[in-house]
Design a protein around this motif. Sequence first.
Motif, PDB file in Angstrom:
ATOM      1  N   GLU A 185      52.597  40.331  42.034  1.00  0.00           N
ATOM      2  CA  GLU A 185      52.942  39.319  43.031  1.00  0.00           C
ATOM      3  C   GLU A 185      51.725  38.990  43.882  1.00  0.00           C
ATOM      4  N   LEU A 186      51.488  37.687  44.060  1.00  0.00           N
ATOM      5  CA  LEU A 186      50.434  37.217  44.953  1.00  0.00           C
ATOM      6  C   LEU A 186      51.081  36.700  46.228  1.00  0.00           C
ATOM      7  N   LYS A 187      50.486  37.062  47.343  1.00  0.00           N
ATOM      8  CA  LYS A 187      51.068  36.690  48.628  1.00  0.00           C
ATOM      9  C   LYS A 187      50.421  35.458  49.240  1.00  0.00           C
ATOM     10  N   GLU A 188      49.293  34.999  48.675  1.00  0.00           N
ATOM     11  CA  GLU A 188      48.612  33.858  49.274  1.00  0.00           C
ATOM     12  C   GLU A 188      47.924  32.990  48.222  1.00  0.00           C
ATOM     13  N   SER A 189      47.801  31.736  48.574  1.00  0.00           N
ATOM     14  CA  SER A 189      47.057  30.794  47.749  1.00  0.00           C
ATOM     15  C   SER A 189      45.574  31.036  48.002  1.00  0.00           C
ATOM     16  N   ASN A 190      44.829  31.287  46.935  1.00  0.00           N
ATOM     17  CA  ASN A 190      43.418  31.619  47.081  1.00  0.00           C
ATOM     18  C   ASN A 190      42.752  31.478  45.721  1.00  0.00           C
ATOM     19  N   ASN A 191      41.443  31.679  45.657  1.00  0.00           N
ATOM     20  CA  ASN A 191      40.723  31.764  44.401  1.00  0.00           C
ATOM     21  C   ASN A 191      40.757  33.212  43.933  1.00  0.00           C
ATOM     22  N   TRP A 192      41.051  33.421  42.648  1.00  0.00           N
ATOM     23  CA  TRP A 192      41.244  34.760  42.108  1.00  0.00           C
ATOM     24  C   TRP A 192      40.395  34.939  40.853  1.00  0.00           C
ATOM     25  N   ILE A 193      40.063  36.197  40.580  1.00  0.00           N
ATOM     26  CA  ILE A 193      39.329  36.565  39.375  1.00  0.00           C
ATOM     27  C   ILE A 193      40.147  37.617  38.631  1.00  0.00           C
ATOM     28  N   ILE A 194      40.303  37.401  37.340  1.00  0.00           N
ATOM     29  CA  ILE A 194      40.979  38.366  36.467  1.00  0.00           C
ATOM     30  C   ILE A 194      39.917  38.885  35.512  1.00  0.00           C
ATOM     31  N   THR A 195      39.643  40.169  35.583  1.00  0.00           N
ATOM     32  CA  THR A 195      38.576  40.732  34.775  1.00  0.00           C
ATOM     33  C   THR A 195      38.953  42.141  34.333  1.00  0.00           C
ATOM     34  N   GLY A 196      38.369  42.560  33.242  1.00  0.00           N
ATOM     35  CA  GLY A 196      38.649  43.903  32.763  1.00  0.00           C
ATOM     36  C   GLY A 196      38.216  44.105  31.333  1.00  0.00           C
ATOM     37  N   SER A 197      38.709  45.197  30.763  1.00  0.00           N
ATOM     38  CA  SER A 197      38.336  45.546  29.393  1.00  0.00           C
ATOM     39  C   SER A 197      39.552  46.057  28.629  1.00  0.00           C
ATOM     40  N   PHE A 198      39.449  45.935  27.312  1.00  0.00           N
ATOM     41  CA  PHE A 198      40.504  46.354  26.395  1.00  0.00           C
ATOM     42  C   PHE A 198      39.849  47.175  25.291  1.00  0.00           C
ATOM     43  N   ASN A 199      40.246  48.427  25.172  1.00  0.00           N
ATOM     44  CA  ASN A 199      39.645  49.337  24.214  1.00  0.00           C
ATOM     45  C   ASN A 199      40.646  49.614  23.096  1.00  0.00           C
ATOM     46  N   VAL A 200      40.259  49.253  21.883  1.00  0.00           N
ATOM     47  CA  VAL A 200      41.079  49.510  20.705  1.00  0.00           C
ATOM     48  C   VAL A 200      40.227  50.291  19.712  1.00  0.00           C
ATOM     49  N   ASP A 201      40.605  51.528  19.459  1.00  0.00           N
ATOM     50  CA  ASP A 201      39.903  52.388  18.499  1.00  0.00           C
ATOM     51  C   ASP A 201      38.399  52.429  18.747  1.00  0.00           C
ATOM     52  N   GLY A 202      37.986  52.504  20.014  1.00  0.00           N
ATOM     53  CA  GLY A 202      36.569  52.623  20.351  1.00  0.00           C
ATOM     54  C   GLY A 202      35.814  51.306  20.444  1.00  0.00           C
ATOM     55  N   THR A 203      36.436  50.208  20.098  1.00  0.00           N
ATOM     56  CA  THR A 203      35.809  48.891  20.222  1.00  0.00           C
ATOM     57  C   THR A 203      36.350  48.244  21.490  1.00  0.00           C
ATOM     58  N   ILE A 204      35.437  47.792  22.345  1.00  0.00           N
ATOM     59  CA  ILE A 204      35.825  47.282  23.658  1.00  0.00           C
ATOM     60  C   ILE A 204      35.614  45.775  23.721  1.00  0.00           C
TER      61      ILE A 204
END
Length: 185
Positions: free
Chosen positions: A156-175
């Motif tokens: 849930e977001l509580k305010e209108s703003n600029n947002w960044i979605i970032t991260g990593s996904f590791n499957v069998d050692g490959t990211i």
Amino acid sequence: MKRNYWPLFFIGIFSFVFSMIIWTVRSATSLPVIEDHSFMKKYQDVDENYNNMMDSNSLFLRKYNFEFYLNEKKFDLTTDDIKYSQRVLEKYSLHKDLLKVGKNNLKIVVYDKVTNEKKDVNIELIVTKSISNDSDMIFRNDDFLSQDKIYTSTFELKESNNWIITGSFNVDGTIGYIYIKTNAI
């Protein structure tokens, strides 16, 4: 006798410049420092290993079909937004208005390209404001509901703003890495 005012002028200029230096240092030290955690790493690590991370993304996409759904809109493993400023994104981005003030949905599925079977994924994802980290939402595997290797979560977001979605996904050692800049309406 004629008076020479140049020494007073020099003392005045020196005093002004010295007071501006002190003011600048005091102002700078009173501001909060916000550390960037793009891809869930320190910015020094990202800077040092950026090319390796993008090579890892290419390898990930050669091995797996990646599906990332944000409020029912499908994304690939993209990092294109990292090179754009927020103002450029507001004018030209295809990622505008992805988030809503209120409830938002995430869904992640990874398929093996050869066998077409769903794969287990180790997820590290963060949804953060572009200007501060006081509203960071960090998602790991425990924060997702996994049903038949389909990972879903809501936030849930509580305010209108600029947002960044970032991260990593590791499957069998490959990211694979993702970086999306957007805004909430």
